[in-house]
Design an enzyme around this catalytic site. Structure first.
Site, PDB file in Angstrom:
ATOM      1  N   GLU A   1      71.885  32.894 -58.050  1.00 35.16           N
ATOM      2  CA  GLU A   1      70.545  33.655 -57.785  1.00 35.16           C
ATOM      3  C   GLU A   1      70.851  35.111 -57.524  1.00 35.16           C
ATOM      4  OE1 GLU A   1      68.005  32.042 -58.112  1.00 35.16           O
ATOM      5  OE2 GLU A   1      68.929  30.281 -58.268  1.00 35.16           O
TER       6      GLU A   1
ATOM      7  N   GLY B   1      37.147  28.437 -61.243  1.00 37.44           N
ATOM      8  CA  GLY B   1      35.890  28.692 -60.839  1.00 37.44           C
ATOM      9  C   GLY B   1      34.669  28.246 -61.648  1.00 37.44           C
ATOM     10  N   LYS B   2      34.974  27.381 -62.588  1.00 36.23           N
ATOM     11  CA  LYS B   2      33.924  27.052 -63.499  1.00 36.23           C
ATOM     12  C   LYS B   2      32.843  26.013 -62.879  1.00 36.23           C
ATOM     13  CE  LYS B   2      36.739  24.974 -66.517  1.00 36.23           C
ATOM     14  NZ  LYS B   2      38.076  25.540 -65.737  1.00 36.23           N
ATOM     15  N   THR B   3      33.501  25.210 -61.810  1.00 34.53           N
ATOM     16  CA  THR B   3      32.258  24.283 -61.007  1.00 34.53           C
ATOM     17  C   THR B   3      31.854  25.196 -60.061  1.00 34.53           C
ATOM     18  OG1 THR B   3      34.117  22.734 -61.206  1.00 34.53           O
ATOM     19  CG2 THR B   3      32.369  22.245 -59.920  1.00 34.53           C
TER      20      THR B   3
ATOM     21  N   GLY C   1      37.890  27.520 -69.955  1.00 34.54           N
ATOM     22  CA  GLY C   1      38.947  28.387 -69.399  1.00 34.54           C
ATOM     23  C   GLY C   1      39.800  27.506 -68.714  1.00 34.54           C
TER      24      GLY C   1
ATOM     25  N   PRO D   1      42.146  25.416 -65.659  1.00 36.41           N
ATOM     26  CA  PRO D   1      42.004  24.820 -64.524  1.00 36.41           C
ATOM     27  C   PRO D   1      41.822  25.635 -63.354  1.00 36.41           C
ATOM     28  CG  PRO D   1      43.711  23.681 -65.781  1.00 36.41           C
ATOM     29  CD  PRO D   1      43.623  25.015 -66.439  1.00 36.41           C
TER      30      PRO D   1
HETATM   31  P1  ATP Z   1      38.673  22.508 -63.274  1.00 35.94           P
HETATM   32  O1  ATP Z   1      38.956  22.976 -64.568  1.00 35.94           O
HETATM   33  O2  ATP Z   1      40.399  21.817 -62.680  1.00 35.94           O
HETATM   34  O3  ATP Z   1      37.879  21.452 -62.961  1.00 35.94           O
HETATM   35  P2  ATP Z   1      37.352  24.626 -62.032  1.00 35.94           P
HETATM   36  O4  ATP Z   1      37.703  25.891 -63.193  1.00 35.94           O
HETATM   37  O5  ATP Z   1      36.100  23.874 -62.176  1.00 35.94           O
HETATM   38  O6  ATP Z   1      38.671  23.850 -62.296  1.00 35.94           O
HETATM   39  P3  ATP Z   1      36.756  25.185 -59.554  1.00 35.94           P
HETATM   40  O7  ATP Z   1      36.801  23.622 -59.192  1.00 35.94           O
HETATM   41  O8  ATP Z   1      35.666  25.743 -59.490  1.00 35.94           O
HETATM   42  O9  ATP Z   1      37.773  25.537 -60.746  1.00 35.94           O
HETATM   43  O10 ATP Z   1      37.595  25.811 -58.242  1.00 35.94           O
HETATM   44  C1  ATP Z   1      38.454  25.108 -57.335  1.00 35.94           C
HETATM   45  C2  ATP Z   1      38.458  25.816 -56.103  1.00 35.94           C
HETATM   46  O11 ATP Z   1      39.255  27.126 -56.438  1.00 35.94           O
HETATM   47  C3  ATP Z   1      37.316  26.198 -55.669  1.00 35.94           C
HETATM   48  O12 ATP Z   1      36.438  25.499 -54.925  1.00 35.94           O
HETATM   49  C4  ATP Z   1      37.642  27.456 -55.012  1.00 35.94           C
HETATM   50  O13 ATP Z   1      37.983  27.262 -53.517  1.00 35.94           O
HETATM   51  C5  ATP Z   1      38.849  28.116 -55.665  1.00 35.94           C
HETATM   52  N1  ATP Z   1      38.350  29.225 -56.669  1.00 35.94           N
HETATM   53  C6  ATP Z   1      38.534  28.924 -57.958  1.00 35.94           C
HETATM   54  N2  ATP Z   1      38.024  30.314 -58.695  1.00 35.94           N
HETATM   55  C7  ATP Z   1      37.624  31.015 -57.847  1.00 35.94           C
HETATM   56  C8  ATP Z   1      36.970  32.219 -57.750  1.00 35.94           C
HETATM   57  N3  ATP Z   1      36.870  33.071 -58.853  1.00 35.94           N
HETATM   58  N4  ATP Z   1      36.566  32.629 -56.584  1.00 35.94           N
HETATM   59  C9  ATP Z   1      36.588  31.916 -55.418  1.00 35.94           C
HETATM   60  N5  ATP Z   1      37.240  30.971 -55.489  1.00 35.94           N
HETATM   61  C10 ATP Z   1      37.639  30.220 -56.290  1.00 35.94           C
END
Ligand code: ATP
Length: 492
Positions: free
Chosen positions: A332, A109-111, A104, A106
């Protein structure tokens, strides 16, 4: 730190010594010897590298800390259930789940989801990124993969954890299609090693490992990684919908004092296309704005300004001339007037205060989250995009470079109409000549331009008055704009 940096620095020092007249040969010989020894030990695994971060999972991130993403959460939780239930796996002869791929955009919220999965299964969370495996020396990437799996097992045992989750962010860097890098075989070796390690995972291992990887380029990943028995569960983590955005905003404002006028639903509505990371940043920026203004609580105006900040960047010190400010105000107002006439209630905010790359801007508030558009809607968007330039021409007799982005946007929308078979060309198969597409884009935009000229000529006086109001006040909210329009219509 990648090995290239120290090597680069060492070479630079040698070069400097050489041109200063020193004999660098003994030094070079020593460096080569040390390098060979280091690489040998590294490959044999006799020295460890500390590329992988063990992140304590104990009670830190749970699934309730992840806003929206109901489908992804459910899929992941279901997968975690039968990782936890070891007995059922054995009884039913289920092949152990070895890998889950989260895909998905960037910041969605994958991490966070992977960390929540670790907490949920009481696993050690071991995080790394695909780029940590990319090296110029053959064999080092593969050695790091071996070391990653070994370290994860050892650390989990040390901590008395029954399992460990290895999280590999940006897996596309490590798992890129084999043969895609013609220059060297290092990538292929690294990927092969990952496949070997995953194939070796057993359900009766005393410490079970699960690999969760994340990517936003699933198309780049080698099919061997996606075949059953490896990353055979693919979980889509999409941009949040309105309900999801509201949940994320609620999560990130839990620890912040909010004024009575705050309506997070409205902010969630106005932030279509924002990721979780954008929303976290928005809540943070709103708090910073309240702090800068010496206020004790964050109010709605701070959230609204924070949307602009996250979308366009910080306000800048650029000071346009008086003539330019007038032109920007007209431009604008042109966008805002056409937007409001096309869809009443659609303007959220307009300003001539420069921010990021924009000299001024008009922000619309979407009616609702929409994932497809009709011909009528696309044409309306083209009219709104070019209305700034048309307004300039109407009141100042010529256009300016300020419309460059608008023109790009209009061309993009017109091409969308063509590609989707909504133009006079009908269904196109992609083999049309560039000239035909170009002339159709021009005719679509010219037709909409004529309509905008007509609309703005009919409202010329209103356009003038609104533009001077905007010049004077610098910023107008959607409500202020609508109140003015209402008064104008009542008098007229
Ligand atoms: P990337 O692909 O860039 O590595 P990612 O999908 O892993 O990004 P995360 O690192 O999980 O995204 O999210 C970054 C930050 O955004 C999190 O630490 C959190 O603060 C916020 N965040 C992202 N998604 C969510 C969510 N679904 N609920 C709450 N906070 C979120």
């Amino acid at each position: 730190m990648p090995h290239e940096y120290p090597i680069g620095v060492a070479l630079a020092i040698c070069f400097f010594l050489l041109i200063s007249g020193f004999n660098v040969l003994p030094l070079l010989a020593l460096a080569v010897l040390a390098g060979v020894l280091y690489m040998g030990l590294l490959r044999k695994g006799l020295i460890k590298n500390s590329f992988f971060a063990e992140v304590p999972s104990g009670g830190q991130v749970s699934f309730t800390d992840v806003g929206g993403q109901a489908t992804a959460k459910n899929e992941l939780m279901e997968a975690m259930e039968f990782i936890k239930d070891r007995e059922a796996i054995g009884r039913l002869g289920i092949r152990p789940l070895k890998g889950i791929l989260l895909t998905g955009p960037p910041g969605t919220g994958k991490t966070l989801l992977a960390k929540a999965a670790a907490t949920y299964t009481d696993s050690l969370f071991f995080a790394t990124s695909g780029s940590e495996f990319v090296e110029m020396y053959a064999g080092v990437g593969a050695q790091r993969v071996r070391s990653l799996f070994r370290q994860a097992r050892e650390k989990a045992k040390q901590k008395n954890k029954p399992r460990a989750i290895i999280f590999i962010d940006e897996i596309e860097v490590l798992g890129v299609k084999r043969g895609a890098h013609a220059s060297h075989m290092e990538y292929d070796q690294t990927l092969n090693q990952l496949l070997v390690e995953m194939d070796g995972l057993q359900s009766d291992d005393d410490c079970r490992l699960l690999v969760i990887a994340a990517t936003n380029r699933v198309d780049m990943i080698d099919p061997a990684l996606l075949r059953p028995g490896r990353f055979d569960r693919i979980v889509q983590v999409e941009l949040p919908d309105k309900e999801g955005r509201l949940q994320i905003l609620e999560l990130h404002t839990r620890n912040k004092p909010l004024a009575a006028d705050v309506r997070l639903e409205e902010i969630a509505k106005d932030t279509f296309g924002f990721s979780g990371a954008h929303l976290e940043s928005l809540a943070n920026e709103a708090a910073i704005m309240a702090f800068r203004q010496g206020e004790k609580a964050i109010s709605q105006k701070h959230f609204k300004e924070a949307i602009d900040k996250v979308m366009l960047g910080e306000k800048v010190e650029r000071k346009p001339s008086e003539q330019e400010l007038q032109r920007i105000a007209i431009h604008e107002t042109g966008h805002a007037l056409v937007s409001e006439l096309e869809r009443p209630g659609s303007v959220a905010h307009l300003t001539i205060v420069p921010r990021g790359q924009a000299m001024g801007y008009m922000r619309q508030s979407p009616e609702h989250d929409s994932y497809m558009q009709t011909k009528t809607q696309l044409e309306s968007q083209i009219r709104i995009a070019i209305a700034g330039a048309v307004a300039e021409e109407l009141l100042l007799q010529e256009r300016s470079t300020g419309a460059a982005n608008d023109i790009q946007e209009a061309v993009k929308l017109a091409k969308r109409l063509i590609v989707c078979g909504l133009s006079e060309l009908g269904i196109v198969d992609g083999e049309q000549s560039g000239e035909l597409i170009g002339s159709t884009v021009r005719s679509i935009i010219a037709e909409q331009e004529q309509k905008v000229e007509q609309i703005l000529s009919n409202y010329r006086l209103l356009l003038q008055q609104l533009a001077s109001l905007l010049r004077h006040k610098e910023t107008l909210s959607g409500e202020e704009l609508r109140a003015y329009l209402h008064r104008f219509r009542t008098i007229a």
